[in-house]
Design a protein around this motif. Sequence first.
Motif, PDB file in Angstrom:
ATOM      1  N   TYR A 113     -37.623  62.294  46.075  1.00 33.88           N
ATOM      2  CA  TYR A 113     -36.868  61.235  45.403  1.00 33.88           C
ATOM      3  C   TYR A 113     -35.864  61.843  44.443  1.00 33.88           C
ATOM      4  CZ  TYR A 113     -40.093  57.677  47.039  1.00 33.88           C
ATOM      5  OH  TYR A 113     -40.830  56.830  47.827  1.00 33.88           O
ATOM      6  N   ARG A 147     -27.753  54.224  38.459  1.00 31.46           N
ATOM      7  CA  ARG A 147     -28.093  53.464  39.670  1.00 31.46           C
ATOM      8  C   ARG A 147     -27.125  52.302  39.844  1.00 31.46           C
ATOM      9  NH1 ARG A 147     -29.905  48.963  41.367  1.00 31.46           N
ATOM     10  NH2 ARG A 147     -30.469  48.162  39.329  1.00 31.46           N
ATOM     11  N   PHE A 172     -35.294  56.676  42.528  1.00 27.52           N
ATOM     12  CA  PHE A 172     -35.781  55.717  41.555  1.00 27.52           C
ATOM     13  C   PHE A 172     -34.951  55.868  40.303  1.00 27.52           C
ATOM     14  CE2 PHE A 172     -38.773  59.258  40.748  1.00 27.52           C
ATOM     15  CZ  PHE A 172     -38.715  59.376  39.362  1.00 27.52           C
ATOM     16  N   ILE A 189     -40.056  53.746  34.625  1.00 33.96           N
ATOM     17  CA  ILE A 189     -39.384  53.611  35.915  1.00 33.96           C
ATOM     18  C   ILE A 189     -38.967  52.144  36.065  1.00 33.96           C
ATOM     19  CG2 ILE A 189     -39.641  53.740  38.413  1.00 33.96           C
ATOM     20  CD1 ILE A 189     -41.500  56.173  37.881  1.00 33.96           C
ATOM     21  N   THR A 233     -36.656  50.946  38.990  1.00 31.71           N
ATOM     22  CA  THR A 233     -36.498  50.548  40.389  1.00 31.71           C
ATOM     23  C   THR A 233     -36.803  51.716  41.332  1.00 31.71           C
ATOM     24  OG1 THR A 233     -34.697  49.085  39.729  1.00 31.71           O
ATOM     25  CG2 THR A 233     -34.860  49.594  42.071  1.00 31.71           C
ATOM     26  N   TRP A 234     -37.620  51.458  42.345  1.00 28.45           N
ATOM     27  CA  TRP A 234     -37.848  52.424  43.441  1.00 28.45           C
ATOM     28  C   TRP A 234     -36.998  51.960  44.627  1.00 28.45           C
ATOM     29  CZ3 TRP A 234     -40.841  56.803  43.229  1.00 28.45           C
ATOM     30  CH2 TRP A 234     -41.732  56.920  42.169  1.00 28.45           C
TER      31      TRP A 234
END
Length: 139
Positions: A96, A104, A125, A134, A136-137
Amino acid sequence: MPAKDIYHNTVKNALIKDGWTITHDPLRIRLARGKNLFVDLGAERLIGASKNKENIAVEIKSFTRPSDMKDLEEAVGQFVLYDHLLKRYYPEYKLYLAVPEKIRKNVFEEEAGQTLIEDKIISLFSFDIELEEIITWIV
């Protein structure tokens, strides 16, 4: 050993808050002829009630250059290289890219970033810098 990204500890803390155990800091990819590459973090967590483990490798990018596109080009090149080497030497790990939530939104919701996600070139993420969480994945 490479220098740590400015958000290294932030991402590490966010992963721990999300239930991950940090197993490698950094995760070394040992190549033939004594060469090494280093992914920023390796982590694992148990999957549900089973005793199976999920393993991830995390490359952290802060995108601090004046050009987000230059940062994106470098991040993608590094991601693709690490992803292919992990598949060869450590297939149990999923790679990731970790980026601040602002990046993002600014980079990965635009055409170039969306193309990388839609075409499954990268998984990432996002994290909140202040809260060390965290957000957003994107798999």
